[in-house]
Motif scaffolding. Structure first.
Motif, short mmCIF file in Angstrom:
data_model
loop_
_atom_site.label_atom_id
_atom_site.label_comp_id
_atom_site.label_asym_id
_atom_site.label_seq_id
_atom_site.Cartn_x
_atom_site.Cartn_y
_atom_site.Cartn_z
N UNK A 1 -6.20 -4.19 -5.73
CA UNK A 1 -7.64 -4.04 -5.49
C UNK A 1 -8.34 -3.42 -6.70
N UNK A 2 -7.90 -3.83 -7.88
CA UNK A 2 -8.51 -3.37 -9.12
C UNK A 2 -7.98 -2.07 -9.65
N UNK A 3 -7.19 -1.35 -8.88
CA UNK A 3 -6.64 -0.07 -9.33
C UNK A 3 -5.26 -0.28 -9.94
N UNK B 1 2.22 -1.16 -1.71
CA UNK B 1 0.94 -1.62 -1.17
C UNK B 1 0.45 -0.67 -0.10
N UNK B 2 -0.86 -0.47 -0.01
CA UNK B 2 -1.41 0.33 1.09
C UNK B 2 -1.57 -0.54 2.33
N UNK B 3 -1.90 0.07 3.44
CA UNK B 3 -2.22 -0.69 4.65
C UNK B 3 -3.54 -1.43 4.43
N UNK B 4 -3.66 -2.57 5.08
CA UNK B 4 -4.87 -3.35 4.96
C UNK B 4 -4.72 -4.49 3.96
N UNK B 5 -5.86 -4.96 3.48
CA UNK B 5 -5.87 -6.11 2.58
C UNK B 5 -5.73 -5.64 1.13
N UNK C 1 -5.48 -7.18 -2.90
CA UNK C 1 -5.46 -8.24 -3.90
C UNK C 1 -4.64 -7.73 -5.09
N UNK C 2 -3.49 -8.36 -5.31
CA UNK C 2 -2.55 -7.88 -6.34
C UNK C 2 -2.57 -8.84 -7.52
N UNK C 3 -2.66 -8.26 -8.73
CA UNK C 3 -2.63 -9.04 -9.95
C UNK C 3 -1.54 -8.48 -10.86
N UNK C 4 -0.72 -9.36 -11.40
CA UNK C 4 0.33 -8.96 -12.34
C UNK C 4 -0.06 -9.44 -13.74
#
Length: 890
Positions: A825-827, A843-847, A849-852
């Motif tokens: 999520x951008x972090x 990953x945290x709970x919820x949605x 968006x993961x970028x590698x």
């Protein structure tokens, strides 16, 4: 004031006081513009045009498609109906690394990405950092074109010739000598015999030396700058993708630089300062690729390229004759015995007999004597080391890192260059002499060198030559050598002017070089058909999973086509991956060539046997599909104890038939159905016509099938589907019958007395295939992304969306290496290591968006260094400061 070259150096005041008659004899001032002057003269234009046209004309048949230059036809296991007469190049890495990986790098650039990472070989590995892909080398963009590798090689030849021309003219060599040297280097033996990344740095040897000469001229003239060619040439040598050749060329550059100190007097420090500045600028310009390479080396398997692994290796001196008469012992790659096989796998090129003769004529001339002796000494010492002369090996391998590389293969470009320069100087010397003078010493020296090039190899290994099966071709080569030497001897008489003799010698040396270069070109395939149906199936259905091949789609053509295959063929390689392959997947593979075919121990387990034994380990790597040669599914059944043999063939003409009976195999599970029958066929290089019909009977059930022989691949299994499945039961009877067609088909058989056709039975039909491959699905492959309890939606290998009811760990089946980062999520999030190979991100709970993203560590410093180097190189072109000018009276 006399300098060390036997010339007189005058200041501006002294020069202005000279009488006009003497002034007319002086060469022009060595200004920074001097180097460009020949390009604006008609002779310069003609020379450059010739250097551009010569490689194009030599390879015109490849350009026009009369021969197929694309290495996929020979090395990719992707073509059918391929016909050729022999080897056109020695190193198959023209395909596996240079073509396949270079094409991937070009596509990455064109899609707007820096090609730091290759996700399509192994389980992912660095792309630019492996060097051999030449991923950051600008001409690599040509590999995005059809036949782009052909155009790349032609451009490298042209650049080699042009930079050699500029260098020779900068030295003051007349046009004849300059064009002879340029053409000789343009058609050198390494370009002829090797075509992988080894050839990429070749043009930048004369380019750097052009900078050295420019720096020397600027120092003499009291002008600033002059190091721009050094910076550009050095950087391009490193970006070219083969650091061994760049390093070995650099050693010759260092000796040339020292040799040119002669005659500089108090300008020596100014000269060396300019060379040093160019060197620093070049290294700064190359910082991105050097950082990527060095970072990768820290995590790599290097094979013998470590701890002096090649220190005691060399070429067999019994084959020294091939250095001067390259095809005296047979065609390129001719291997009548094990020693020949080893030799062809290690040799890096040749010189040519006439080239050596002409070059030897230049050694003792007084003009540029120090440079000439340096080049001649380089050729003698390096050649001696290449062929195992102990003192010279010890001297050469005492230089750091030389013993870590295949020096006996990769020093050849520098030898060819030194000889080309000497040959050009010899032609210059001869043409420049007064008509009444005869250079007897030079001629006799050259002839003596030529005789030594024949007598010494023959004396060293006469038993090899006299007992060899290649005596006829050896005899023809020796006849050519004797005729050539006699012709050179006749030129020493008084029938020709010196300039005519120089022209004849130059033309003879160039003609020999061109002919030797062109001979292997006729061995490129005459015809063939690329088979892409299987590749297209994988492109549509593989997704983020991987495949494993037992042959077709050779490594690293998975990267070429953008489909992930776990096979590899490269060096360096990730050490963790190499260890995992050997421990868990295939303990008899060659570490650097996990290709599903070649074996480390000939009698050990086959790749197929290890695949069957380790299916779960392949599933754990995300392998969804298995690729095998057509008619050879990994799960086929073959009669026990029958090894593939292609020593005896049974010919079937129209109406001909052959049968065999197979006993039951108790080791096979019951309740199986035979769906197709494969047979190993010989199509006589694709000439077989008609239909091959099979009748298969087991117990009381029979079925038939037929296959058009036009779809058969020579010396491969032809799979013939049955019209109805037949339950597995024994004994089984198989009958083959040829119907129609005016050309026979051959069935490879087991040895006499049985002489049964070599067959295979298939229980599951492939999901796809074509004339060269069958593709079988491997159920249960581990997904590329996993996160327990989460719903995952992957957009690509680098982007995934996760919906998780609680905190979770995302696992990614991509090789973990320093340099990988991720954002959630951008972090920014830390990419951790999952087991010995893979990656994980919390990953945290919820949605989420993961970028590698991958970039070699410390690359920000690399970019900064590049900018500094760019500025330093640009400073070379600053306006000249005319402090003092001097000229030399030869």
């Amino acid at each position: 004031m006399a300098d060390e070259e036997g010339s007189i150096r005058l200041s501006t005041t002294e020069m202005d006081a000279l009488p006009s008659s003497l002034m007319q004899r002086l060469p022009p001032q060595p200004t920074g513009a001097e180097i460009q002057a020949p390009l604006w003269r008609s002779s310069g234009f003609r020379a450059i045009a010739l250097l551009i046209l010569a490689p194009i004309l030599a390879k015109l048949g490849l350009i026009l498609g009369w021969r197929l230059a694309d290495p996929r036809f020979v090395e990719g296991w992707l073509a059918s109906g391929v016909t050729r007469d022999g080897l056109s190049t020695l190193d198959p890495n023209i395909a596996y690394t240079s073509h396949a990986l270079g094409h991937r790098a070009a596509l990455d650039w064109l899609s707007g990405h820096i090609p730091w990472w290759n996700p399509y070989s192994g389980i992912g590995m660095p792309l630019a950092g492996d060097m051999q892909s030449a991923a950051l080398f600008p001409p690599t963009l040509l590999l995005a074109l059809p036949n782009g590798q052909l155009y790349l090689h032609i451009s490298l030849q042209i650049a080699s010739g042009v930079f050699t021309w500029l260098l020779m003219r900068r030295l003051g060599v007349a046009a004849l000598g300059a064009i002879v040297a340029s053409l000789l280097f343009e058609f050198n033996g390494t370009f002829a015999w090797l075509a992988n990344a080894v050839v990429n740095p070749i043009p930048f040897l004369p380019m750097v030396l052009l900078g050295v000469e420019e720096a020397r001229a600027r120092a003499l003239a009291g002008q600033l700058g002059g190091w721009g060619w050094i910076a550009g040439g050095l950087a391009l040598s490193l970006y070219a993708g083969f650091p061994e050749v760049a390093y070995f060329n650099g050693l010759l550059i260092a000796l040339w630089t020292l040799a040119r100190l002669a005659g500089l007097g108090d300008r020596s420090m100014a000269y060396m300062a300019r060379v040093a500045t160019g060197t620093v600028a070049g290294l700064l310009l190359a910082a991105p690729i050097l950082i990527a390479f060095v970072e990768y080396l820290g995590h790599s398997y290097l094979g013998n390229h470590a701890a002096g692994g090649f220190r005691h290796s060399h070429l067999d001196i019994q084959r020294l004759l091939t250095l001067f008469l390259p095809y005296a012992l047979g065609e390129l790659g001719h291997t009548p015995d094990a020693q020949a096989f080893i030799f062809w796998g290690a040799v890096g090129g040749y010189t040519g007999l006439v080239l050596v003769v002409v070059a030897a004529m230049a050694v003792w001339h007084p003009w540029l004597r120090g440079l000439r002796l340096t080049l001649a000494g380089w050729c003698v010492v390096v050649t001696g080391a290449v062929y195992g002369q102990h003192a010279m090996v010890a001297l050469l391998t005492a230089i750091p890192a030389v013993g870590d590389a295949m020096f006996f293969r990769y020093f050849n470009p520098s030898i060819s260059f030194a000889l080309a320069v000497l040959a050009g100087l010899a032609c210059h010397d001869l043409a420049d002499q007064p008509a009444e003078r005869r250079s007897g010493l030079a001629y006799w020296g050259g002839l003596a060198a030529g005789v030594a090039c024949l007598v010494a190899p023959l004396w060293l290994s006469h038993r090899l030559y006299m007992n060899a099966p290649f005596v006829p071709i050896l005899a023809r080569s020796l006849i050519y050598a004797v005729v050539a030497l006699l012709a050179v001897r006749e030129l020493g008489g008084g029938a020709f002017s010196n300039r005519t003799r120089a022209l004849i010698l130059g033309v003879a040396a160039v003609a020999e070089a061109v002919v030797l270069f062109v001979l292997p070109l006729r061995n490129y395939p005459k015809s063939g058909r690329l088979q892409t149906a299987g590749v297209e199936f994988l492109q549509k259905n593989l997704g983020l999973q991987r495949f494993y091949t037992l042959g077709p789609i050779q490594p690293n053509y998975s990267a070429y086509y953008g489909i992930a295959g776990i096979n590899h063929n490269d060096l360096p390689l990730p050490a963790a991956w190499v260890d995992h392959v050997f421990t868990h997947l295939d303990n008899n593979t060659i570490e650097s060539a996990f290709d599903g075919h070649d074996r480390k121990v000939a009698g050990g387990p086959t790749a197929l046997e290890n695949l069957r034994a380790n299916l779960d380990a392949y599933r754990a790597m995300g392998v969804k599909y298995l690729v095998a040669p057509t008619g050879q599914s990994p799960f086929d059944w073959k009669p026990p104890g029958v090894a593939v043999s292609m020593t005896e063939v049974l010919r079937l003409d129209d109406g001909g038939s052959a049968s065999l009976v197979l006993p039951p195999d108790p080791s096979m599970a019951a309740e199986r159905e035979v769906r197709s029958v494969g047979v190993l066929v010989a199509t006589y290089v694709g000439q077989s016509k008609g239909t091959l019909v099979v009748r298969f009977c087991a117990a009381d059930r029979c079925a038939e099938g037929r296959r058009d022989l036009a779809t058969a691949a020579d010396n491969q299994y032809l799979s013939i589907p049955l019209d109805t499945p037949v339950p597995w039961a024994g004994p089984m009877t198989i009958t083959f019958r040829k119907v129609g067609g005016d050309f026979p088909v051959g069935l490879w058989t087991t040895p006499a007395p049985a002489r049964d056709p070599q067959v295979t039975l298939r229980f599951a039909s492939p999901v796809a295939g074509d004339e060269v491959m069958d593709i079988v699905e491997l159920p249960g492959a581990r997904p590329y992304f996993t996160a327990e309890g989460c719903r995952l939606t992957a957009a690509s290998r680098e982007m995934v969306t996760a919906d998780c009811p609680a905190p979770a760990t995302l696992t990614r089946l991509e090789l973990f290496m320093p340099g990988w980062t991720a954002t959630v999520n951008g972090a920014q999030r830390t990419v951790g290591q999952d087991g010995p190979l893979f990656q994980r991100v919390d990953l945290p709970a919820g949605r989420s968006d993961v970028r590698f993203h991958y970039q070699p560590p410390h690359m920000a410093w690399g970019y900064a260094a590049f900018l500094v180097g760019l500025g330093l190189a640009a400073a070379s072109a600053l306006p000249f400061a005319r402090n003092r000018r001097s000229v030399a009276i030869p």
